[in-house]
Design a protein around this motif. Structure first.
Motif, PDB file in Angstrom:
ATOM      1  N   VAL A 232       9.434   3.426  69.999  1.00 19.15           N
ATOM      2  CA  VAL A 232      10.856   3.171  70.239  1.00 19.15           C
ATOM      3  C   VAL A 232      11.549   4.487  70.560  1.00 19.15           C
ATOM      4  CG1 VAL A 232      13.004   2.303  69.231  1.00 19.15           C
ATOM      5  CG2 VAL A 232      10.816   1.218  68.645  1.00 19.15           C
ATOM      6  N   ARG A 233      12.201   4.535  71.708  1.00 21.52           N
ATOM      7  CA  ARG A 233      13.047   5.696  71.990  1.00 21.52           C
ATOM      8  C   ARG A 233      14.393   5.488  71.313  1.00 21.52           C
ATOM      9  NH1 ARG A 233      15.437   8.249  77.695  1.00 21.52           N
ATOM     10  NH2 ARG A 233      16.540   9.965  76.648  1.00 21.52           N
ATOM     11  N   HIS A 234      14.926   6.570  70.752  1.00 21.39           N
ATOM     12  CA  HIS A 234      16.236   6.488  70.105  1.00 21.39           C
ATOM     13  C   HIS A 234      17.288   5.925  71.066  1.00 21.39           C
ATOM     14  CE1 HIS A 234      17.968   9.821  72.375  1.00 21.39           C
ATOM     15  NE2 HIS A 234      16.806  10.437  72.240  1.00 21.39           N
ATOM     16  N   ALA A 235      18.325   5.345  70.502  1.00 22.83           N
ATOM     17  CA  ALA A 235      19.418   4.786  71.297  1.00 22.83           C
ATOM     18  C   ALA A 235      20.272   5.906  71.897  1.00 22.83           C
ATOM     19  CB  ALA A 235      20.257   3.858  70.430  1.00 22.83           C
ATOM     20  N   ALA A 236      21.227   5.520  72.722  1.00 19.18           N
ATOM     21  CA  ALA A 236      21.997   6.484  73.518  1.00 19.18           C
ATOM     22  C   ALA A 236      23.009   7.247  72.670  1.00 19.18           C
ATOM     23  CB  ALA A 236      22.724   5.757  74.641  1.00 19.18           C
ATOM     24  N   HIS A 237      23.143   8.518  72.992  1.00 17.68           N
ATOM     25  CA  HIS A 237      24.249   9.328  72.477  1.00 17.68           C
ATOM     26  C   HIS A 237      25.094   9.746  73.678  1.00 17.68           C
ATOM     27  CE1 HIS A 237      22.120  12.946  73.909  1.00 17.68           C
ATOM     28  NE2 HIS A 237      21.033  12.392  73.407  1.00 17.68           N
ATOM     29  N   ASP A 238      26.234  10.371  73.433  1.00 13.76           N
ATOM     30  CA  ASP A 238      27.173  10.601  74.542  1.00 13.76           C
ATOM     31  C   ASP A 238      26.806  11.784  75.420  1.00 13.76           C
ATOM     32  OD1 ASP A 238      27.819  12.688  72.864  1.00 13.76           O
ATOM     33  OD2 ASP A 238      29.869  12.026  72.474  1.00 13.76           O
TER      34      ASP A 238
ATOM     35  N   SER B  69      11.056   7.759  68.270  1.00 15.27           N
ATOM     36  CA  SER B  69      10.890   9.129  68.746  1.00 15.27           C
ATOM     37  C   SER B  69      11.782   9.374  69.960  1.00 15.27           C
ATOM     38  CB  SER B  69       9.406   9.385  69.036  1.00 15.27           C
ATOM     39  OG  SER B  69       9.158  10.723  69.384  1.00 15.27           O
ATOM     40  N   HIS B  70      11.298  10.181  70.894  1.00 12.34           N
ATOM     41  CA  HIS B  70      12.096  10.689  72.015  1.00 12.34           C
ATOM     42  C   HIS B  70      11.366  10.433  73.330  1.00 12.34           C
ATOM     43  CE1 HIS B  70      14.679  12.738  69.068  1.00 12.34           C
ATOM     44  NE2 HIS B  70      13.547  12.818  68.396  1.00 12.34           N
ATOM     45  N   GLY B  71      12.139  10.414  74.423  1.00  7.46           N
ATOM     46  CA  GLY B  71      11.617   9.968  75.702  1.00  7.46           C
ATOM     47  C   GLY B  71      10.348  10.663  76.157  1.00  7.46           C
ATOM     48  N   ASP B  72      10.366  11.977  76.262  1.00  8.73           N
ATOM     49  CA  ASP B  72       9.194  12.676  76.791  1.00  8.73           C
ATOM     50  C   ASP B  72       8.025  12.644  75.821  1.00  8.73           C
ATOM     51  OD1 ASP B  72      10.244  13.241  79.242  1.00  8.73           O
ATOM     52  OD2 ASP B  72      10.599  15.374  78.888  1.00  8.73           O
ATOM     53  N   VAL B  73       8.310  12.590  74.529  1.00 10.80           N
ATOM     54  CA  VAL B  73       7.234  12.513  73.533  1.00 10.80           C
ATOM     55  C   VAL B  73       6.545  11.152  73.626  1.00 10.80           C
ATOM     56  CG1 VAL B  73       6.669  12.716  71.087  1.00 10.80           C
ATOM     57  CG2 VAL B  73       8.492  14.124  72.057  1.00 10.80           C
ATOM     58  N   ILE B  74       7.331  10.092  73.785  1.00  7.64           N
ATOM     59  CA  ILE B  74       6.749   8.759  73.969  1.00  7.64           C
ATOM     60  C   ILE B  74       5.967   8.694  75.283  1.00  7.64           C
ATOM     61  CG2 ILE B  74       7.314   6.328  74.358  1.00  7.64           C
ATOM     62  CD1 ILE B  74       9.628   6.732  72.331  1.00  7.64           C
ATOM     63  N   LYS B  75       6.530   9.267  76.343  1.00  6.56           N
ATOM     64  CA  LYS B  75       5.787   9.306  77.607  1.00  6.56           C
ATOM     65  C   LYS B  75       4.438   9.998  77.427  1.00  6.56           C
ATOM     66  CE  LYS B  75       9.474   9.324  81.100  1.00  6.56           C
ATOM     67  NZ  LYS B  75       9.990  10.067  82.278  1.00  6.56           N
ATOM     68  N   ALA B  76       4.432  11.092  76.685  1.00  7.54           N
ATOM     69  CA  ALA B  76       3.187  11.830  76.468  1.00  7.54           C
ATOM     70  C   ALA B  76       2.153  10.951  75.770  1.00  7.54           C
ATOM     71  CB  ALA B  76       3.461  13.091  75.649  1.00  7.54           C
TER      72      ALA B  76
ATOM     73  N   ARG C  23       6.231   9.098  86.495  1.00  6.88           N
ATOM     74  CA  ARG C  23       5.842   7.812  87.074  1.00  6.88           C
ATOM     75  C   ARG C  23       6.184   6.643  86.149  1.00  6.88           C
ATOM     76  NH1 ARG C  23      -0.111   9.079  89.746  1.00  6.88           N
ATOM     77  NH2 ARG C  23       0.516  10.999  90.842  1.00  6.88           N
ATOM     78  N   ILE C  24       6.603   6.943  84.930  1.00  7.93           N
ATOM     79  CA  ILE C  24       7.002   5.883  84.006  1.00  7.93           C
ATOM     80  C   ILE C  24       8.384   6.212  83.447  1.00  7.93           C
ATOM     81  CG2 ILE C  24       4.670   5.169  83.375  1.00  7.93           C
ATOM     82  CD1 ILE C  24       4.871   6.841  80.878  1.00  7.93           C
ATOM     83  N   ASP C  25       9.136   5.164  83.133  1.00  2.00           N
ATOM     84  CA  ASP C  25      10.453   5.323  82.522  1.00  2.00           C
ATOM     85  C   ASP C  25      10.380   4.917  81.061  1.00  2.00           C
ATOM     86  OD1 ASP C  25      11.956   6.267  84.665  1.00  2.00           O
ATOM     87  OD2 ASP C  25      12.350   4.252  85.425  1.00  2.00           O
ATOM     88  N   VAL C  26      11.081   5.682  80.232  1.00  2.00           N
ATOM     89  CA  VAL C  26      11.261   5.339  78.824  1.00  2.00           C
ATOM     90  C   VAL C  26      12.749   5.529  78.539  1.00  2.00           C
ATOM     91  CG1 VAL C  26      10.686   5.917  76.431  1.00  2.00           C
ATOM     92  CG2 VAL C  26       8.901   6.002  78.188  1.00  2.00           C
ATOM     93  N   GLU C  27      13.503   4.440  78.634  1.00  2.00           N
ATOM     94  CA  GLU C  27      14.951   4.511  78.531  1.00  2.00           C
ATOM     95  C   GLU C  27      15.407   4.551  77.073  1.00  2.00           C
ATOM     96  OE1 GLU C  27      16.999   1.644  81.023  1.00  2.00           O
ATOM     97  OE2 GLU C  27      15.166   1.378  82.184  1.00  2.00           O
ATOM     98  N   PRO C  28      16.648   4.988  76.844  1.00  2.00           N
ATOM     99  CA  PRO C  28      17.180   4.907  75.478  1.00  2.00           C
ATOM    100  C   PRO C  28      17.112   3.478  74.956  1.00  2.00           C
ATOM    101  CG  PRO C  28      18.602   6.282  76.836  1.00  2.00           C
ATOM    102  CD  PRO C  28      17.598   5.652  77.766  1.00  2.00           C
ATOM    103  N   ALA C  29      16.756   3.360  73.678  1.00  2.00           N
ATOM    104  CA  ALA C  29      16.685   2.072  72.983  1.00  2.00           C
ATOM    105  C   ALA C  29      15.639   1.141  73.587  1.00  2.00           C
ATOM    106  CB  ALA C  29      18.047   1.393  72.941  1.00  2.00           C
ATOM    107  N   SER C  30      14.575   1.711  74.137  1.00  2.00           N
ATOM    108  CA  SER C  30      13.493   0.893  74.688  1.00  2.00           C
ATOM    109  C   SER C  30      12.314   0.846  73.730  1.00  2.00           C
ATOM    110  CB  SER C  30      13.039   1.435  76.042  1.00  2.00           C
ATOM    111  OG  SER C  30      12.430   2.699  75.900  1.00  2.00           O
TER     112      SER C  30
END
Length: 203
Positions: A8-14, A152-159, A174-181
């Motif tokens: 899970v990528r963390h949800a959005a911050h501003d 965790s976080h986007g690039d860490v999940i991608k890794a 080549r892959i997307d990992v969006e906030p709250a995904s």
């Protein structure tokens, strides 16, 4: 026996998309992100029985903890903090705007070749990959036949996903990992299989 991982990528911050927050302190969810975290909790609670979930782990950064807390509450689980799934250490780039980073030749090199580049005074994406994959292997050995949620976080999940897909780290874009995904995979002695990628819970 396999272990099912929900990454899970963390949800959005501003500051998403404007500032490279990295490991900056006090980066917290705004109203949009809090709503996303609640929807994540509802989604996972609807998909998982409490007894199916062995543990819920989160990065120690505030935005990950604030995302994980409603998930843990909805599943009746204690939340465990794991430093090994925290954000990449971006060193001197931490807190810089993406506009400013775009003028830095090192930033351009980093995005062209993550396999051979390192943020100034930071860590490589391969080092981050080793961290999260190592944790997943530890948890797999402890929780065969059950589910584990890692926030965790986007690039860490991608890794982690690239490792389990057998793809090079330079394929990160080549892959997307969006906030709250949520990205879901099963891992066993035979290997691994990605079941869902970048699944966003609700609007």
């Amino acid at each position: 026996m396999t272990t099912t991982f929900f990454l899970v990528r963390h949800a959005a911050h501003d500051r998403v998309g404007t500032i490279l927050c990295g490991r900056m302190p006090n980066v917290k969810l705004g109203p949009v992100g809090k709503g996303q975290a609640e929807r994540l909790a509802e989604c996972l609670a609807g998909r998982l029985a409490r007894d199916d979930v062995a543990c819920i782990c989160a990065s120690p950064l505030e935005r990950a903890l604030e995302t994980a807390q409603p998930v843990a509450a909805s599943l009746g689980q204690r939340l465990h903090v794991r430093d090994a799934i925290t954000e990449i250490d971006y060193g001197r780039w931490t807190g810089m705007s993406f506009d400013a980073l775009g003028q830095d030749p090192l930033w351009l090199s980093w995005n062209r070749s993550r396999s051979t580049s390192r943020p100034p005074d930071g860590e490589t994406m391969l080092e981050a990959q080793a961290r999260i994959v190592g944790v997943m292997e530890q948890l797999r050995s402890l929780h065969a036949g059950r589910a584990v949620v890692l926030v965790s976080h986007g690039d860490v999940i991608k890794a982690a996903l690239l490792y389990h897909l057998g793809m090079p780290i330079d394929a990160y874009d080549r892959i997307d990992v969006e906030p709250a995904s949520i990205s879901t995979l099963v891992v066993g002695d035979w290997g691994s299989k990605v079941l869902r990628l970048n699944e966003v819970a609700g609007p």
